[in-house]
Design an enzyme around this catalytic site. Sequence first.
Site, mmCIF file in Angstrom:
data_model
loop_
_atom_site.group_PDB
_atom_site.id
_atom_site.type_symbol
_atom_site.label_atom_id
_atom_site.label_comp_id
_atom_site.label_asym_id
_atom_site.label_seq_id
_atom_site.Cartn_x
_atom_site.Cartn_y
_atom_site.Cartn_z
ATOM 1 N N SER A 16 4.695 11.246 -45.785
ATOM 2 C CA SER A 16 5.975 11.646 -44.912
ATOM 3 C C SER A 16 5.320 11.858 -43.537
ATOM 4 O O SER A 16 5.984 11.496 -42.583
ATOM 5 C CB SER A 16 6.547 13.005 -45.325
ATOM 6 O OG SER A 16 7.032 12.855 -46.558
ATOM 7 N N LYS A 64 11.950 21.623 -55.371
ATOM 8 C CA LYS A 64 13.485 21.235 -54.939
ATOM 9 C C LYS A 64 14.500 22.175 -55.354
ATOM 10 O O LYS A 64 15.700 22.270 -55.047
ATOM 11 C CB LYS A 64 13.701 19.910 -55.483
ATOM 12 C CG LYS A 64 12.735 18.880 -54.657
ATOM 13 C CD LYS A 64 13.213 17.333 -55.073
ATOM 14 C CE LYS A 64 12.351 16.358 -54.358
ATOM 15 N NZ LYS A 64 12.554 15.149 -54.582
ATOM 16 N N ASN A 85 16.410 18.687 -51.062
ATOM 17 C CA ASN A 85 14.946 18.322 -50.480
ATOM 18 C C ASN A 85 14.963 18.303 -48.822
ATOM 19 O O ASN A 85 14.030 17.956 -48.343
ATOM 20 C CB ASN A 85 14.927 16.887 -50.926
ATOM 21 C CG ASN A 85 15.621 15.764 -50.265
ATOM 22 O OD1 ASN A 85 16.700 16.174 -49.597
ATOM 23 N ND2 ASN A 85 15.282 14.777 -50.205
ATOM 24 N N ASP A 100 17.885 12.455 -51.193
ATOM 25 C CA ASP A 100 17.259 11.374 -52.219
ATOM 26 C C ASP A 100 18.744 10.557 -52.549
ATOM 27 O O ASP A 100 18.575 9.370 -52.779
ATOM 28 C CB ASP A 100 16.765 12.205 -53.338
ATOM 29 C CG ASP A 100 15.417 12.968 -53.088
ATOM 30 O OD1 ASP A 100 14.771 12.244 -52.160
ATOM 31 O OD2 ASP A 100 14.981 13.702 -53.928
ATOM 32 N N GLY A 127 13.969 16.747 -60.261
ATOM 33 C CA GLY A 127 14.766 16.856 -58.967
ATOM 34 C C GLY A 127 15.259 15.559 -58.714
ATOM 35 O O GLY A 127 16.604 15.448 -58.440
HETATM 36 P P1 NAP Z 1 10.083 16.745 -60.533
HETATM 37 O O1 NAP Z 1 11.276 17.663 -60.070
HETATM 38 O O2 NAP Z 1 8.776 17.576 -60.712
HETATM 39 O O3 NAP Z 1 10.289 16.145 -62.016
HETATM 40 C C1 NAP Z 1 9.480 15.371 -62.820
HETATM 41 C C2 NAP Z 1 10.055 14.915 -64.058
HETATM 42 O O4 NAP Z 1 9.215 14.139 -64.642
HETATM 43 C C3 NAP Z 1 10.406 15.852 -64.945
HETATM 44 O O5 NAP Z 1 11.352 15.618 -65.591
HETATM 45 C C4 NAP Z 1 9.044 16.042 -65.648
HETATM 46 O O6 NAP Z 1 9.240 16.771 -67.015
HETATM 47 C C5 NAP Z 1 8.759 14.625 -65.889
HETATM 48 N N1 NAP Z 1 7.493 14.283 -66.402
HETATM 49 C C6 NAP Z 1 6.314 15.041 -65.572
HETATM 50 N N2 NAP Z 1 5.352 14.505 -66.061
HETATM 51 C C7 NAP Z 1 5.749 14.034 -67.345
HETATM 52 C C8 NAP Z 1 4.900 13.405 -68.479
HETATM 53 N N3 NAP Z 1 3.617 13.350 -68.383
HETATM 54 N N4 NAP Z 1 5.663 12.686 -69.371
HETATM 55 C C9 NAP Z 1 6.867 12.607 -69.187
HETATM 56 N N5 NAP Z 1 7.665 13.048 -68.429
HETATM 57 C C10 NAP Z 1 6.898 13.848 -67.157
HETATM 58 O O7 NAP Z 1 9.669 15.780 -59.598
HETATM 59 P P2 NAP Z 1 10.896 14.688 -58.761
HETATM 60 O O8 NAP Z 1 10.879 15.562 -57.461
HETATM 61 O O9 NAP Z 1 11.993 14.432 -59.687
HETATM 62 O O10 NAP Z 1 9.964 13.586 -58.458
HETATM 63 C C11 NAP Z 1 9.443 12.612 -59.621
HETATM 64 C C12 NAP Z 1 8.833 11.295 -58.999
HETATM 65 O O11 NAP Z 1 9.765 10.766 -58.010
HETATM 66 C C13 NAP Z 1 7.651 11.552 -58.149
HETATM 67 O O12 NAP Z 1 6.679 10.767 -58.433
HETATM 68 C C14 NAP Z 1 7.956 11.529 -56.805
HETATM 69 O O13 NAP Z 1 6.945 10.915 -55.982
HETATM 70 C C15 NAP Z 1 9.074 10.369 -56.937
HETATM 71 N N6 NAP Z 1 10.199 10.443 -55.637
HETATM 72 C C16 NAP Z 1 10.151 9.474 -55.025
HETATM 73 C C17 NAP Z 1 11.309 9.767 -53.932
HETATM 74 C C18 NAP Z 1 11.373 8.361 -52.970
HETATM 75 O O14 NAP Z 1 11.963 8.493 -52.192
HETATM 76 N N7 NAP Z 1 10.800 7.302 -53.227
HETATM 77 C C19 NAP Z 1 12.028 10.760 -53.821
HETATM 78 C C20 NAP Z 1 11.786 11.759 -54.769
HETATM 79 C C21 NAP Z 1 10.784 11.713 -55.581
HETATM 80 P P3 NAP Z 1 9.321 18.280 -67.412
HETATM 81 O O15 NAP Z 1 10.738 18.834 -66.589
HETATM 82 O O16 NAP Z 1 9.145 18.320 -68.805
HETATM 83 O O17 NAP Z 1 8.018 18.764 -66.536
#
Ligand code: NAP
Length: 439
Positions: A16, A64, A85, A100, A127
């Site tokens: 970022s 988030k 976010n 997002d 999130g």
């Molecule tokens: P988050 O709110 O922490 O959610 C992560 C999700 O992944 C939760 O459902 C979590 O499950 C699951 N998870 C984590 N570890 C796991 C594992 N070992 N096995 C199975 N499921 C698992 O994170 P987020 O903000 O949604 O972001 C998720 C990903 O998207 C990140 O890698 C982030 O970099 C990417 N992202 C990209 C953008 C973009 O603009 N390209 C924007 C936002 C996010 P639990 O609930 O059970 O912990």
Amino acid sequence: MLRLGLLGEKLSHSLSPKIHKFLFDELNIEGNYSLFEIEKNMISNFLKKISKETTGINVTIPYKLEVMNSLDWISKEAKEIGAVNTIYFKENKKYGYNTDYFGFSRLLEQNNIQVKDKEIVILGAGGVARAVIVYLKNKMAKEIIIVARDLNKAKKNLKELLDKKVKVISFEDLEKINEKENKEGEILINCTPLGMYPEVEISPVSEKVSRNYGISIDLIYNPIETKFLKNAKKYNKKFINGMFMLVAQAIAAEEIWLNKKIENGIIEKISKKLNQDTNIILIGMPGCGKTYVGKKLSEKLDREFIDSDDYIEKKEGKKIQDLFLDGEDCFRKIETKAIAEISLKKGKIISTGGGVVKNYKNMEALKKNGIIFFLNRPLEKIVEEIDVNSRPLLFNNKEKIYSIYNERLEKYKKYSDYVVENKTYVEEVIGAIIKIMEN
Ligand code: NAP
């Protein structure tokens, strides 16, 4: 001075600051984008303090949902998604948004992907998954299957988004559904952090699953080609990383903070600039043209060129031939150390020694921030052209090249992301590599 920042738990690999710096340059703004790694129990106090000093912040993993408790106002789409976010601090109030949604929408548009009437599988229920689900529902996807490791938690957290068309299953169930080879699904989207740097060898689902979907989208952007996407590529499926979305959601946040529209071309421009951080790595047989092609690529792309053998010679103060005098094992150890150092560099063209593939650790290190190209030159051409006197393993023994070739060919193929034939003109080889990088 425009003061902005990012709130999260672990932020050392965040792109970022770079994106916003590029934006400040593009828009001719004097701005500052800081990283705030804050513990969960300190969030409320942190927001109070920062609101007096900054215009706005982005929010990332795992806060988030958490930040919503501290806001005065939340936008419609952020409420629907249930995650914030982007926060805008104005006149002693804290306004929450979710960009997002916009970023994901732009990613699909950019890649001409229609979701209406499609069956879509979302991995993860956090999130960003919520933003994706709301978008897909609004765009009339036929069926949305959310895959979560903790079904109860996911069902509880997503309660208000679930209906006849939106259901939650386990990762085990997804694997079972995809056991049959002939099942052909539509779109698979990774919304988990699995496969993110430095855990780059992990994919949230097996190859079997990837093989069954026409399009795989990974919202991860570091590395630009995750294991999940490599699996899709292996089966000739369409695969897309999260870089474009990352930039698009950042632009949407800036639009809120600056209260003005930013032209679309800037997203593409910045995504391209960020892709330039990835190293281009050339592997292949001694004499296949890695150094020559590397230097030409370096001129064409205006990127620094590093020849790993030159790097080693400079560092050790000895010629490669002399380093081999202590035995090949000894040289390989020195090489592995040098490769670990070179791999940390960004945006370089790196030509490697022919034997670099002999140690998988070298390849793991190079892969972390690089796309690997195997320059495949016909063996008869190499034999015809090679100067064996400068090659320690071939010294006085040109015939040995055949056994080296047999020993390494499979490794070159296994470790490379792309095989580029070096049969004709260097311009063709360079053109092929640039085309791949641009895509
Ligand atoms: P988050 O709110 O922490 O959610 C992560 C999700 O992944 C939760 O459902 C979590 O499950 C699951 N998870 C984590 N570890 C796991 C594992 N070992 N096995 C199975 N499921 C698992 O994170 P987020 O903000 O949604 O972001 C998720 C990903 O998207 C990140 O890698 C982030 O970099 C990417 N992202 C990209 C953008 C973009 O603009 N390209 C924007 C936002 C996010 P639990 O609930 O059970 O912990």
